[in-house]
Scaffold this motif. Sequence first.
Motif, PDB file in Angstrom:
ATOM      1  N   SER A  18      24.400  38.172  58.915  1.00 64.39           N
ATOM      2  CA  SER A  18      24.916  37.713  57.627  1.00 64.39           C
ATOM      3  C   SER A  18      24.872  38.818  56.576  1.00 64.39           C
ATOM      4  CB  SER A  18      24.122  36.498  57.152  1.00 64.39           C
ATOM      5  OG  SER A  18      22.747  36.814  57.065  1.00 64.39           O
ATOM      6  N   LEU A  19      23.821  39.648  56.612  1.00 61.84           N
ATOM      7  CA  LEU A  19      23.780  40.788  55.695  1.00 61.84           C
ATOM      8  C   LEU A  19      24.988  41.693  55.910  1.00 61.84           C
ATOM      9  CD1 LEU A  19      20.035  41.888  55.872  1.00 61.84           C
ATOM     10  CD2 LEU A  19      21.212  41.059  53.851  1.00 61.84           C
ATOM     11  N   GLN A  20      25.273  41.959  57.181  1.00 60.58           N
ATOM     12  CA  GLN A  20      26.380  42.847  57.498  1.00 60.58           C
ATOM     13  C   GLN A  20      27.714  42.213  57.124  1.00 60.58           C
ATOM     14  OE1 GLN A  20      23.774  42.160  59.293  1.00 60.58           O
ATOM     15  NE2 GLN A  20      22.895  44.030  60.121  1.00 60.58           N
ATOM     16  N   ALA A  21      27.827  40.900  57.303  1.00 58.35           N
ATOM     17  CA  ALA A  21      29.070  40.215  56.944  1.00 58.35           C
ATOM     18  C   ALA A  21      29.335  40.317  55.450  1.00 58.35           C
ATOM     19  CB  ALA A  21      29.003  38.754  57.380  1.00 58.35           C
ATOM     20  N   SER A  22      28.297  40.111  54.646  1.00 58.63           N
ATOM     21  CA  SER A  22      28.489  40.215  53.197  1.00 58.63           C
ATOM     22  C   SER A  22      28.838  41.637  52.791  1.00 58.63           C
ATOM     23  CB  SER A  22      27.232  39.736  52.464  1.00 58.63           C
ATOM     24  OG  SER A  22      26.119  40.556  52.784  1.00 58.63           O
ATOM     25  N   LEU A  23      28.239  42.616  53.457  1.00 64.12           N
ATOM     26  CA  LEU A  23      28.498  44.022  53.137  1.00 64.12           C
ATOM     27  C   LEU A  23      29.916  44.429  53.523  1.00 64.12           C
ATOM     28  CD1 LEU A  23      27.342  46.747  52.179  1.00 64.12           C
ATOM     29  CD2 LEU A  23      26.537  47.112  54.511  1.00 64.12           C
ATOM     30  N   VAL A  24      30.316  44.118  54.760  1.00 62.48           N
ATOM     31  CA  VAL A  24      31.652  44.489  55.225  1.00 62.48           C
ATOM     32  C   VAL A  24      32.718  43.724  54.448  1.00 62.48           C
ATOM     33  CG1 VAL A  24      33.217  44.418  57.205  1.00 62.48           C
ATOM     34  CG2 VAL A  24      30.851  45.161  57.509  1.00 62.48           C
ATOM     35  N   GLY A  25      32.478  42.445  54.190  1.00 64.10           N
ATOM     36  CA  GLY A  25      33.434  41.670  53.404  1.00 64.10           C
ATOM     37  C   GLY A  25      33.638  42.248  52.018  1.00 64.10           C
ATOM     38  N   PHE A  26      32.540  42.654  51.389  1.00 66.00           N
ATOM     39  CA  PHE A  26      32.651  43.271  50.066  1.00 66.00           C
ATOM     40  C   PHE A  26      33.445  44.567  50.139  1.00 66.00           C
ATOM     41  CE2 PHE A  26      31.130  46.017  46.656  1.00 66.00           C
ATOM     42  CZ  PHE A  26      31.263  45.189  45.554  1.00 66.00           C
ATOM     43  N   ALA A  27      33.191  45.356  51.196  1.00 67.59           N
ATOM     44  CA  ALA A  27      33.916  46.619  51.347  1.00 67.59           C
ATOM     45  C   ALA A  27      35.416  46.380  51.507  1.00 67.59           C
ATOM     46  CB  ALA A  27      33.371  47.383  52.549  1.00 67.59           C
ATOM     47  N   VAL A  28      35.791  45.352  52.261  1.00 66.16           N
ATOM     48  CA  VAL A  28      37.212  45.044  52.455  1.00 66.16           C
ATOM     49  C   VAL A  28      37.877  44.713  51.123  1.00 66.16           C
ATOM     50  CG1 VAL A  28      38.813  43.354  53.443  1.00 66.16           C
ATOM     51  CG2 VAL A  28      36.967  44.290  54.845  1.00 66.16           C
ATOM     52  N   PHE A  29      37.251  43.854  50.352  1.00 67.24           N
ATOM     53  CA  PHE A  29      37.867  43.455  49.080  1.00 67.24           C
ATOM     54  C   PHE A  29      37.779  44.556  48.033  1.00 67.24           C
ATOM     55  CE2 PHE A  29      37.361  39.229  50.949  1.00 67.24           C
ATOM     56  CZ  PHE A  29      38.612  38.695  50.673  1.00 67.24           C
ATOM     57  N   LYS A  30      36.764  45.406  48.128  1.00 66.78           N
ATOM     58  CA  LYS A  30      36.702  46.530  47.184  1.00 66.78           C
ATOM     59  C   LYS A  30      37.840  47.510  47.455  1.00 66.78           C
ATOM     60  CE  LYS A  30      33.591  49.948  45.234  1.00 66.78           C
ATOM     61  NZ  LYS A  30      33.690  49.391  43.870  1.00 66.78           N
ATOM     62  N   ALA A  31      38.137  47.742  48.752  1.00 64.62           N
ATOM     63  CA  ALA A  31      39.229  48.646  49.094  1.00 64.62           C
ATOM     64  C   ALA A  31      40.570  48.107  48.626  1.00 64.62           C
ATOM     65  CB  ALA A  31      39.254  48.879  50.609  1.00 64.62           C
ATOM     66  N   ALA A  32      40.686  46.767  48.567  1.00 58.60           N
ATOM     67  CA  ALA A  32      41.951  46.142  48.160  1.00 58.60           C
ATOM     68  C   ALA A  32      41.934  45.682  46.706  1.00 58.60           C
ATOM     69  CB  ALA A  32      42.249  44.954  49.072  1.00 58.60           C
ATOM     70  N   ALA A  33      40.951  46.151  45.933  1.00 61.38           N
ATOM     71  CA  ALA A  33      40.782  45.641  44.573  1.00 61.38           C
ATOM     72  C   ALA A  33      42.012  45.863  43.705  1.00 61.38           C
ATOM     73  CB  ALA A  33      39.555  46.296  43.929  1.00 61.38           C
ATOM     74  N   HIS A  34      42.748  46.945  43.943  1.00 60.63           N
ATOM     75  CA  HIS A  34      43.885  47.272  43.076  1.00 60.63           C
ATOM     76  C   HIS A  34      45.066  46.316  43.275  1.00 60.63           C
ATOM     77  CE1 HIS A  34      44.634  49.266  46.902  1.00 60.63           C
ATOM     78  NE2 HIS A  34      45.918  49.316  46.590  1.00 60.63           N
ATOM     79  N   VAL A  35      45.056  45.538  44.355  1.00 63.44           N
ATOM     80  CA  VAL A  35      46.158  44.601  44.581  1.00 63.44           C
ATOM     81  C   VAL A  35      45.717  43.145  44.429  1.00 63.44           C
ATOM     82  CG1 VAL A  35      47.361  46.197  46.117  1.00 63.44           C
ATOM     83  CG2 VAL A  35      45.743  44.544  47.080  1.00 63.44           C
ATOM     84  N   LEU A  36      44.458  42.912  44.081  1.00 66.29           N
ATOM     85  CA  LEU A  36      43.960  41.546  43.956  1.00 66.29           C
ATOM     86  C   LEU A  36      44.247  41.007  42.561  1.00 66.29           C
ATOM     87  CD1 LEU A  36      40.456  41.803  45.706  1.00 66.29           C
ATOM     88  CD2 LEU A  36      42.604  40.958  46.673  1.00 66.29           C
ATOM     89  N   ALA A  37      44.721  39.780  42.517  1.00 63.92           N
ATOM     90  CA  ALA A  37      44.966  39.141  41.226  1.00 63.92           C
ATOM     91  C   ALA A  37      43.666  38.714  40.569  1.00 63.92           C
ATOM     92  CB  ALA A  37      45.886  37.928  41.409  1.00 63.92           C
ATOM     93  N   GLU A  38      42.650  38.435  41.371  1.00 67.16           N
ATOM     94  CA  GLU A  38      41.358  37.982  40.861  1.00 67.16           C
ATOM     95  C   GLU A  38      40.254  38.733  41.590  1.00 67.16           C
ATOM     96  OE1 GLU A  38      38.741  33.826  40.549  1.00 67.16           O
ATOM     97  OE2 GLU A  38      40.859  33.789  41.145  1.00 67.16           O
ATOM     98  N   PRO A  39      39.245  39.226  40.873  1.00 66.47           N
ATOM     99  CA  PRO A  39      38.168  39.981  41.536  1.00 66.47           C
ATOM    100  C   PRO A  39      37.429  39.118  42.554  1.00 66.47           C
ATOM    101  CG  PRO A  39      38.087  40.254  39.147  1.00 66.47           C
ATOM    102  CD  PRO A  39      39.074  39.167  39.409  1.00 66.47           C
TER     103      PRO A  39
END
Length: 706
Positions: free
Chosen positions: A73-94
Amino acid sequence: MPQRVCDAAAVLVKRLCGARVDGRASRAGRHAVDETQTQFTWRAVAVGLAFGTLLCFSNLWFGLQSGWISMMSLQASLVGFAVFKAAAHVLAEPFGPAENVVLQSTAVATATMPLAGGFVGILPALKMLGADEARGMPTVLGYGQLCAWGLALAFFGVFFGVPLRRQTIVREKLRFPSGTATAQMISVLHNRPDPTPDDAAVVQASGAAAGESAGSARRRGPSPQPAQPDPPPAADDAKAADDVRWATKLAVLGGSFLASGGYALLAHFVPAVNTLPVFGLWASREWAWNLMPSLSYAGQGIIMGLPTCLWMLAGAVAGWAVLSPVARLEGWAPGPVTDWKSGSRGWILWVSLAVMIAESVVSLAVVAAKELRAAMLRVRSYRQMRRGATAQVAGEDEDEDDAEVDARFLVPGWVTWGGLAASTVGCMGIVRALFGIPMHNTLLAVGLALPLTVLGVRALGETDLNPVSGIGKVSQVVFAGVMPGNLVGNLVAGAIAEAGAQQAGDLMQDLKTGHLLHASPRAQFAGQMIGSLFSVFVTAGAYQLYTRVYPIPSAQFPVPTAQVWLDMARLVNGHPLPPHVWPFAVAFACLFAALPVAALWLGDGPTVRVGPWRLRTAAVRRWWPSGIAFAMGIYNTPNFTLMRALGAVAAAAAAELVVRAQPAAADAAPREKALRRRTAILAIITASGFVLGEGTFAFFILLSQI
């Protein structure tokens, strides 16, 4: 006296069901859902399913090899955050913390189906039954039957776990160390305050073997120490520093993933690298002492933590360097060392099984005794409440607890109890259709699983250990009397008990994370259900592919947990033990049965006296002997254990070297704390890449061989 016992029993039932039985107020602060955050999004679910699927493939691979299952679960939260951080410039909502909670809940539910559905234990054990033992019942299932089997086990533990939340998390505030560690990780990632500022007793979830093989360990990795929010950034400088940090983290994840995947390719084309004779050819050939330099197993060691891996190494030394030579040289196990039937591997397995059962059952008994004692201490308050002396205060407490989270964010009662009833009926019908087991026997198996699940959840909340293996074995013992001689029914009953305890425990760890981060329990429940449903079909397909391409069991996939289940089923149904093993099994069982009782001596204070020394209680508990880890070291061949131990030692040594390499400074303590936090996060990232790399590449190698 009988009346007091009856009153205590009534109080215990009320406590287990979540009803308050005394009049003391619980005003320690509310954890209402943060309505400023988006609680449930399909993008979080989609990423959770994707990452959970990779974990599922890896868990199936490693589960069939060594019985190791990771929730990560620690790794899931970390990898998930990394995915959305990489796509932050195209996300309508943080991407927010509440979404991350749902993401990791979904990923964990998806990843752990190989264990919850018995794909690494029960199903291979059924396949290993002889024709006379199967009694005409099916032991090899097709894809549709595998899916039905998964659906039978996937949900009743989740539904039953929901009502346990109020008592264990809200009222008693049990620690659930892995859930707390995940909440701390998410707080670090999203730059939020520490969600546990007043919980000085939180134990580092240093990870034990998570899975049926581990007998129950549900730990998830080292707990990072979260930083307080940074002051308002001086904008570009803070952003650039943050981007550099994430560039480093992503590079570490990618590099470790590719390195581990490269080893998987090398081992596929050059199998000899899996058995390096580092102790000499004679020790490798005659006694199975060799090294498998798999980075994935080094990553597992990092996740498990140094204490767990060292106790596992102690088990390997005891089993493979002491007991195995004794059994063979004395003629008690004259066959090849690694043979399950005539070799010393099958002989020492009984010692491992005795250790697992003894520690798990005694741990459950200790929890049950604590519950009964607490209930008896409340008898006086209960009687006063019945007379109306404290009815007003008790009523106020009920209202406060009910208002702890708005009903819009809780799972409705009709969903919980209706779902439990429907999933139980579904389990009864599917098991009847697959194996011909009478529906009332399946109902009894579920009914037996539920109270054992409660004890397992409470043990998990207090110690971070969920004794799922012991729970399954208790069910096997009971069903040896219910269905004597029916080995298939015995294995199925054990699977039902284990599935319920494991899923409820996973849900409670996730709900603890959500509770600390003010996330919606209903959103987490939805993520858990979606992940479980999705994973049934994914895991069934992956398992069928593995069994079609590879012989199971085999040297590559020895499925040790299946052998444990099968030997237990045979033992309780009258099969004899191997010659001369029982004195050793009894001796080790007595030793490790005493440890959970001795652990009570530690108490709950900050320190404990050991002879002339006074030591921190948390440190003593961290290094306290683990029977489950010791047993894993016995029933796994040394090549798995050695690499795990090397990974754990290397990670611990690297962390100390990095800290000691820093120059002395006036602010040394906070600098060391921050440095340890960064080192722990990088260790988690590295371990994640190692585990995912080999598991993912191995699955694609599998696909190439169809």
